[in-house]
Design a protein around this motif. Structure first.
Motif, mmCIF file in Angstrom:
data_model
loop_
_atom_site.group_PDB
_atom_site.id
_atom_site.type_symbol
_atom_site.label_atom_id
_atom_site.label_comp_id
_atom_site.label_asym_id
_atom_site.label_seq_id
_atom_site.Cartn_x
_atom_site.Cartn_y
_atom_site.Cartn_z
ATOM 1 N N GLN A 196 4.380 -59.523 -112.631
ATOM 2 C CA GLN A 196 5.485 -58.775 -113.207
ATOM 3 C C GLN A 196 5.215 -57.274 -113.143
ATOM 4 O OE1 GLN A 196 6.358 -59.847 -117.243
ATOM 5 N NE2 GLN A 196 8.090 -58.432 -117.440
ATOM 6 N N GLN A 197 3.958 -56.897 -113.284
ATOM 7 C CA GLN A 197 3.596 -55.482 -113.181
ATOM 8 C C GLN A 197 3.796 -54.968 -111.761
ATOM 9 O OE1 GLN A 197 -0.385 -56.198 -114.695
ATOM 10 N NE2 GLN A 197 0.027 -54.912 -116.496
ATOM 11 N N ALA A 198 3.555 -55.821 -110.779
ATOM 12 C CA ALA A 198 3.733 -55.428 -109.384
ATOM 13 C C ALA A 198 5.189 -55.111 -109.087
ATOM 14 C CB ALA A 198 3.231 -56.529 -108.463
ATOM 15 N N ARG A 199 6.096 -55.831 -109.722
ATOM 16 C CA ARG A 199 7.522 -55.604 -109.476
ATOM 17 C C ARG A 199 8.042 -54.357 -110.190
ATOM 18 N NH1 ARG A 199 7.386 -61.348 -110.002
ATOM 19 N NH2 ARG A 199 7.910 -61.180 -112.225
ATOM 20 N N ASN A 200 7.325 -53.926 -111.209
ATOM 21 C CA ASN A 200 7.750 -52.748 -111.970
ATOM 22 C C ASN A 200 6.616 -51.712 -112.017
ATOM 23 O OD1 ASN A 200 10.422 -53.812 -113.125
ATOM 24 N ND2 ASN A 200 8.966 -55.389 -113.760
ATOM 25 N N ILE A 201 6.051 -51.425 -110.859
ATOM 26 C CA ILE A 201 4.850 -50.599 -110.817
ATOM 27 C C ILE A 201 5.078 -49.210 -111.385
ATOM 28 C CG2 ILE A 201 5.294 -49.781 -108.463
ATOM 29 C CD1 ILE A 201 1.902 -50.544 -110.141
ATOM 30 N N TRP A 202 6.260 -48.628 -111.192
ATOM 31 C CA TRP A 202 6.502 -47.265 -111.665
ATOM 32 C C TRP A 202 6.728 -47.214 -113.173
ATOM 33 C CZ3 TRP A 202 4.654 -44.180 -108.426
ATOM 34 C CH2 TRP A 202 4.770 -44.413 -107.049
ATOM 35 N N HIS A 203 6.831 -48.394 -113.811
ATOM 36 C CA HIS A 203 6.845 -48.430 -115.268
ATOM 37 C C HIS A 203 5.428 -48.484 -115.836
ATOM 38 C CE1 HIS A 203 11.161 -50.275 -115.139
ATOM 39 N NE2 HIS A 203 11.145 -48.964 -114.957
ATOM 40 N N GLU A 204 4.474 -48.842 -114.983
ATOM 41 C CA GLU A 204 3.082 -48.998 -115.427
ATOM 42 C C GLU A 204 2.260 -47.725 -115.239
ATOM 43 O OE1 GLU A 204 2.110 -51.667 -116.896
ATOM 44 O OE2 GLU A 204 3.917 -52.861 -116.523
ATOM 45 N N VAL A 205 2.607 -46.907 -114.260
ATOM 46 C CA VAL A 205 1.871 -45.674 -113.989
ATOM 47 C C VAL A 205 2.836 -44.494 -114.020
ATOM 48 C CG1 VAL A 205 0.143 -46.860 -112.590
ATOM 49 C CG2 VAL A 205 2.158 -45.864 -111.480
ATOM 50 N N LYS A 206 2.293 -43.310 -114.158
ATOM 51 C CA LYS A 206 3.083 -42.093 -114.171
ATOM 52 C C LYS A 206 2.514 -41.120 -113.145
ATOM 53 C CE LYS A 206 4.180 -42.587 -119.095
ATOM 54 N NZ LYS A 206 4.102 -41.961 -120.446
ATOM 55 N N MET A 207 3.409 -40.335 -112.549
ATOM 56 C CA MET A 207 3.007 -39.379 -111.524
ATOM 57 C C MET A 207 3.205 -37.957 -112.041
ATOM 58 S SD MET A 207 2.026 -41.418 -109.138
ATOM 59 C CE MET A 207 1.754 -40.235 -107.824
ATOM 60 N N TYR A 208 2.238 -37.105 -111.722
ATOM 61 C CA TYR A 208 2.292 -35.715 -112.160
ATOM 62 C C TYR A 208 1.831 -34.798 -111.028
ATOM 63 C CZ TYR A 208 2.334 -37.691 -116.919
ATOM 64 O OH TYR A 208 2.641 -38.394 -118.055
ATOM 65 N N ARG A 209 2.266 -33.563 -111.108
ATOM 66 C CA ARG A 209 1.627 -32.493 -110.348
ATOM 67 C C ARG A 209 0.930 -31.584 -111.346
ATOM 68 N NH1 ARG A 209 4.392 -27.601 -110.557
ATOM 69 N NH2 ARG A 209 6.537 -27.710 -111.313
ATOM 70 N N LEU A 210 -0.047 -30.827 -110.879
ATOM 71 C CA LEU A 210 -0.874 -30.031 -111.776
ATOM 72 C C LEU A 210 -0.571 -28.546 -111.627
ATOM 73 C CD1 LEU A 210 -4.352 -31.777 -111.247
ATOM 74 C CD2 LEU A 210 -2.531 -32.377 -112.853
ATOM 75 N N THR A 211 -0.708 -27.833 -112.716
ATOM 76 C CA THR A 211 -0.627 -26.377 -112.689
ATOM 77 C C THR A 211 -1.862 -25.818 -113.394
ATOM 78 O OG1 THR A 211 0.624 -26.262 -114.771
ATOM 79 C CG2 THR A 211 1.890 -26.409 -112.708
ATOM 80 N N GLY A 212 -2.268 -24.650 -112.978
ATOM 81 C CA GLY A 212 -3.460 -24.035 -113.545
ATOM 82 C C GLY A 212 -4.248 -23.346 -112.448
ATOM 83 N N SER A 213 -5.281 -22.629 -112.842
ATOM 84 C CA SER A 213 -6.078 -21.875 -111.877
ATOM 85 C C SER A 213 -7.431 -22.506 -111.594
ATOM 86 C CB SER A 213 -6.293 -20.440 -112.390
ATOM 87 O OG SER A 213 -6.910 -20.460 -113.668
ATOM 88 N N SER A 214 -7.933 -23.325 -112.496
ATOM 89 C CA SER A 214 -9.266 -23.915 -112.324
ATOM 90 C C SER A 214 -9.182 -25.183 -111.486
ATOM 91 C CB SER A 214 -9.890 -24.236 -113.680
ATOM 92 O OG SER A 214 -10.032 -23.069 -114.452
#
Length: 660
Positions: free
Chosen positions: A448-466
């Protein structure tokens, strides 16, 4: 008067060598501890060996006892701020103190018995503190088991190679040599008139040369001797008298190299500027023949300063990066990884694969229990090269990094400016989305997790200098620029991923646990203490990172020394030029001409030559060096008018008093 100047300036210049010798002695004590009486050091890598990790220390210890090698492994002291080291006996024989002093400001190092190796990897640095008669047999044994080995022995040649080959120390030595050559040029300039008169009087050439050079050499040696005594007393009182012999050996070697090179260059300059009666008959200044030598030296020092600026900037940049690495490795000091008999798919056949199949449920259960106490750390990365193999691209990103909350907590403690910006599905690069939708379902615990993978993980981009740290396969820590990272956040490791994935990332050190005793307890509770070892993750990383901070300050000191050499060479050259032009400059100044008008011709000439040197070095070093080279070159060229005007004013004043 001139001898006093040579002694004083030489002492200042040899002081730089004394500081270099302190740093060399400090680093030497890390590699060849003086109080342990280290005879040799070897770096061993067992990654390609046929030996089992759990058997390595036992076999090395047996050979150490049999051949009286006194073998010791270097490890970081994981207590406190993790800046110290400890030495662990690999064998059981040998009498060692419980604690030894270290050079510099490091804390005293403890000597521990072989039990301290129970949770360490076999890779790393080992010291031979006993007999060396059977080192060849040890080398043969290591070679027969495909162990990569890099040996270093404590000899005078090792010191010489270290001083010359290490760019930081080589630059410092060359800087001092140029300073001394500048001083030799000054000595020849002030002796020029007397040498010319003695030639005119018929004094033999060899006698003039011997007397001039013996006086110059005596002044340098006297300055070196005074400084050596003071430096030895300082090292003895501050660092310990046991370190004085090695320190003195390094300092004397460096001074001998510099004095020898100085005398050779001085002899060359002396020949180039040798006076003759015709010069006096033509009423030419005695320093005329030094003009080309001084100009050539100044141009050489100027070119060398500029060519060193860009590497120095790079050294500072790398130092900042490694300082961040140091901080991050320290943050991982309490983390441990699981060490299995072999990784899935490695040599070992069906038996190994069956063993991993057997261990999977237990490892999964360990992750479950540890995660409830927030002691599981996950960091796994795919690079753009991994995607390129299948013809995919993740532009504008270079990395897809999967982490859990505990890893983000560790990073945020050291990087307060890090921000995560959520991404909608349409903002994820097409190939990255395709890859994750096809790969992640293979790792999940429930269909069931395989069918709803984007409900199980989250995607981000990063900001910052380090830079953002992440763990690569095998437990190596790397850094990525925030703009290059596509972050995949997994809030629950055990609930999302199946046991096959968990044992895979655990065996590659991409999944770690917090706390040695707690993790050992998890292993023991499942009866796996004879199958799974628990090792510290960050030992070798902390040791590597500890060394990097030593080099950047020496590079800065080298640049300062080179700038000082340039200032001395420029002053001497300007003085010689002002003397040569005195007959022209004096009436011009009396007629009311400004100092700029008097000195303009030679200043513009050096601006042109200096500008050409700057352009050539910028062209040679590429775009990365344009800013530091151009800025340094501009500052030096802007200072030239002050040097020439000052020299011309001094010569004018002496000429007015008939003292030139």
């Amino acid at each position: 008067m001139h001898k006093k100047i040579v002694i004083a300036v030489s002492a200042v210049q040899f002081l730089l060598l004394a500081l270099v010798a302190v740093i060399v002695s400090d680093i030497h004590d890390r590699f060849f501890s003086e109080q342990l009486g280290v005879k040799a050091k070897v770096t061993l890598d067992f990654s390609q060996s046929d030996l089992r990790q759990e058997d390595v220390f036992q076999q090395l210890g047996a050979m150490s006892d049999q051949w009286e090698l006194g073998l010791m492994k270097v490890a970081p002291d994981l207590r406190g701020d993790q800046s110290g080291q400890i030495f662990v006996q690999v064998g059981q024989k040998g009498a060692f103190p419980k604690r030894i002093e270290r050079f510099g400001h490091e804390p005293d190092a403890e000597i521990r018995d072989r039990r301290a190796l129970a949770h360490s990897f076999a890779n790393g640095d080992y010291l031979v503190t006993g007999k060396t008669d059977h080192i060849d047999e040890l080398k043969h044994w290591l070679t027969s088991h495909r162990v990569d080995q890099k040996w270093n022995e404590e000899t005078l040649l090792t010191i010489l190679q270290f001083l010359i080959m290490q760019s930081d120390f080589g630059v410092a030595l060359l800087a001092v040599s140029m300073l001394m050559v500048s001083l030799a040029l000054y000595w020849l300039a002030v002796k020029a008139k007397g040498r010319a008169l003695r030639v005119l009087a018929g004094v033999p050439t060899w006698r003039i040369q011997c007397e001039d050079f013996s006086h110059f050499l005596l002044a340098m040696v006297l300055a070196a001797a005074i400084l050596d005594v003071l430096a030895a007393l300082y090292v003895g009182f501050v660092y310990g008298w046991g370190f004085v012999p090695y320190y003195s050996k390094v300092l004397l070697l460096a001074e001998a190299m510099v004095i020898f090179s100085t005398l050779v260059c001085a002899l060359i300059f002396s020949v180039a500027s040798w006076p003759n009666p015709e010069m006096l008959a033509m009423r030419e200044p005695a320093v005329k023949r030094l003009a080309k030598s001084s100009a050539a030296l100044k141009l050489a020092v100027f070119a060398f300063v500029l060519s060193t600026v860009s590497p120095a900037v790079s050294a500072y940049t790398n130092a900042r990066k490694t300082a961040q690495e140091q901080v991050m490795w320290k943050s991982l000091a309490d983390q441990v990884v699981l060490v299995f008999p072999s990784r899935p798919g490695s040599a070992g056949g069906a038996e190994i694969e069956q063993l991993f199949q057997t261990l999977q449920p237990s490892v999964g259960d360990m992750v479950r229990q540890a995660e409830t106490a927030n002691r599981v750390v996950l960091s796994k990365a795919w690079t753009e090269d991994d995607f390129a193999i299948d013809g995919m691209t993740i532009a504008p990103y270079r990395y897809v990094i999967m982490v859990n909350e505990r890893w983000l907590d560790i990073v945020r403690k050291k990087n307060k400016g890090l921000s995560l910006v959520p991404l909608a599905l349409e903002q994820i690069p097409k190939d990255a989305k395709k890859f994750l939708e096809s790969s992640i379902p293979l790792y999940v615990r429930k269909q069931q997790q395989a069918r709803n993978i984007w409900h199980e993980v989250k995607m981000y981009r990063l900001t910052g200098s380090s830079p953002f740290p992440f763990v690569r396969f095998g437990g190596q820590l790397e850094f990525a620029q925030p703009k290059d990272v596509l972050l995949l956040f997994a809030p629950h490791v055990h609930a999302l991923f199946n046991d096959n994935f968990l044992i895979s990332v655990a065996s590659s050190s991409e999944l770690s646990f917090v706390g040695l005793e707690e993790t050992q307890k998890l292993v023991s509770e499942r009866g796996l203490q004879n199958r799974i070892r628990v090792n510290y993750m960050a030992e070798e990383g902390i040791l590597r990172a500890q060394l990097y901070a030593y080099f950047v300050w020496l590079r800065a000191g080298s640049i300062v020394a080179l700038l000082a050499a340039l200032a001395i060479a420029a002053t001497i050259s300007a003085f010689i030029m002002a003397v040569l032009k005195a007959k022209r400059d004096f009436p011009l100044r009396l007629a009311g001409a400004s100092w700029w008008a008097v000195s303009r011709g030679r200043i513009v000439k050096e601006w042109v030559l200096g500008g050409i040197v700057v352009m050539l070095i910028m062209l040679f070093q590429g775009t990365n060096g344009w800013l530091p080279v151009g800025l340094t070159g501009a500052l030096v060229l802007l200072a030239l008018p002050f040097v020439h005007i000052g020299a011309a004013a001094w010569v004018f004043a002496k000429n007015s008093l008939r003292q030139l």
